[in-house]
Design a protein around this motif. Sequence first.
Motif, short mmCIF file in Angstrom:
data_model
loop_
_atom_site.label_atom_id
_atom_site.label_comp_id
_atom_site.label_asym_id
_atom_site.label_seq_id
_atom_site.Cartn_x
_atom_site.Cartn_y
_atom_site.Cartn_z
N HIS A 97 0.93 -1.24 -0.15
CA HIS A 97 0.03 -0.04 0.17
C HIS A 97 0.95 1.33 -0.01
N GLN A 174 -2.00 -15.71 -3.29
CA GLN A 174 -1.81 -14.27 -3.80
C GLN A 174 -1.12 -14.16 -4.91
N GLU A 178 -3.34 -12.16 -7.31
CA GLU A 178 -2.75 -10.57 -7.58
C GLU A 178 -1.99 -10.44 -8.81
N TYR A 207 -7.53 -5.58 -6.80
CA TYR A 207 -6.39 -5.72 -5.94
C TYR A 207 -7.09 -5.67 -4.70
N GLY A 208 -7.98 -4.63 -4.43
CA GLY A 208 -8.29 -4.42 -2.90
C GLY A 208 -9.21 -5.70 -2.14
N ARG A 211 -6.94 -8.87 -2.00
CA ARG A 211 -6.18 -8.58 -0.81
C ARG A 211 -7.00 -8.86 0.37
N PHE A 212 -8.13 -8.28 0.39
CA PHE A 212 -9.17 -8.39 1.53
C PHE A 212 -9.42 -9.86 1.86
N GLU A 215 -6.47 -12.08 3.18
CA GLU A 215 -6.03 -11.89 4.50
C GLU A 215 -6.33 -12.69 5.52
N GLY A 235 -3.82 -5.02 6.63
CA GLY A 235 -4.05 -5.28 5.19
C GLY A 235 -5.33 -5.09 4.66
N GLN A 236 -6.07 -5.43 5.41
CA GLN A 236 -7.64 -5.40 5.09
C GLN A 236 -8.21 -3.92 5.18
N SER A 239 -6.99 -1.86 2.44
CA SER A 239 -7.57 -2.24 1.50
C SER A 239 -8.92 -1.75 1.00
N MET A 242 -8.96 1.21 -1.28
CA MET A 242 -8.98 1.02 -2.63
C MET A 242 -10.18 0.42 -3.27
#
Length: 265
Positions: A97, A174, A178, A207-208, A211-212, A215, A235-236, A239, A242
């Motif tokens: 981030h 990921q 990702e 991506y958000g 990633r959410f 996690e 991380g969440q 995100s 985003m």
Amino acid sequence: MLQYPQIDPVAISLGPLQIHWYGIMYLIGFAGAWWLGKKRAHRLGWSDESVSDLIFYGAVGVVLGGRFGYVFFYNFDRFVQEPLWLFKVWEGGMSFHGGLLGVILAMALFARKMKVSPFTVTDFIAPMVPIGLGAGRLGNFIGGELWGRPTDLPWGMVFPHVDNLARHPSQLYQFALEGIALFVILNWVDSKRPARFVVSGCFLLFYGLFRFLMEFARQPDAHLGFIAFDWLTMGQLLSLPMILAGVAMIQWGRRRAVFDGPSSE
């Protein structure tokens, strides 16, 4: 269950000089983005030199933003106690981030140099970013870092340097989402020649979301744990903006009547 293969994180040793796989993955990511950027640059009428400058700006943004983000988002208490730790990059520590914010700033500066809209630049570079993200996650796996939470699933993996529990190989999850999935999605959207903002918005949104979700399989940072509700991680939390920004940009872009092609710049 599977066993982590215990890969040596050092790829090449030349006397006191050690080249780590993680560093090589960074180079692969930048090289892949440069190669793809050259193939797509004709759309904007950019030269190979312009693409090389773009990748240089992006690399500086990734490294500086990633380091500052890691220090201020994840280890601010240590920074307060030891300000010079910010510059001890050899000890490791990068934040996606933070890197994203660094790249956004770098792309704004590059756009000013090229006299184009910053979103023209971000729409151009967004489909190239998953190459670096995927390479980075493979680097995490090779380095045996950012492992997942315990699981009883048949593909659970034991990381002996952590403990004897079977854990999610979250780095590979990921990499798949990702790296591969995001690359396919963004390049498909880009191929439809959408309005300005849409490709950048799709990057932020997907991506958000990825990633959410990931996690929930990834072990929270030991010194932070859960930020709230006994499940929300840093991380969440990072995100969520985003995802919201991605939705807003896509909606804004879809409202534009025509595609802002390179001739409009």
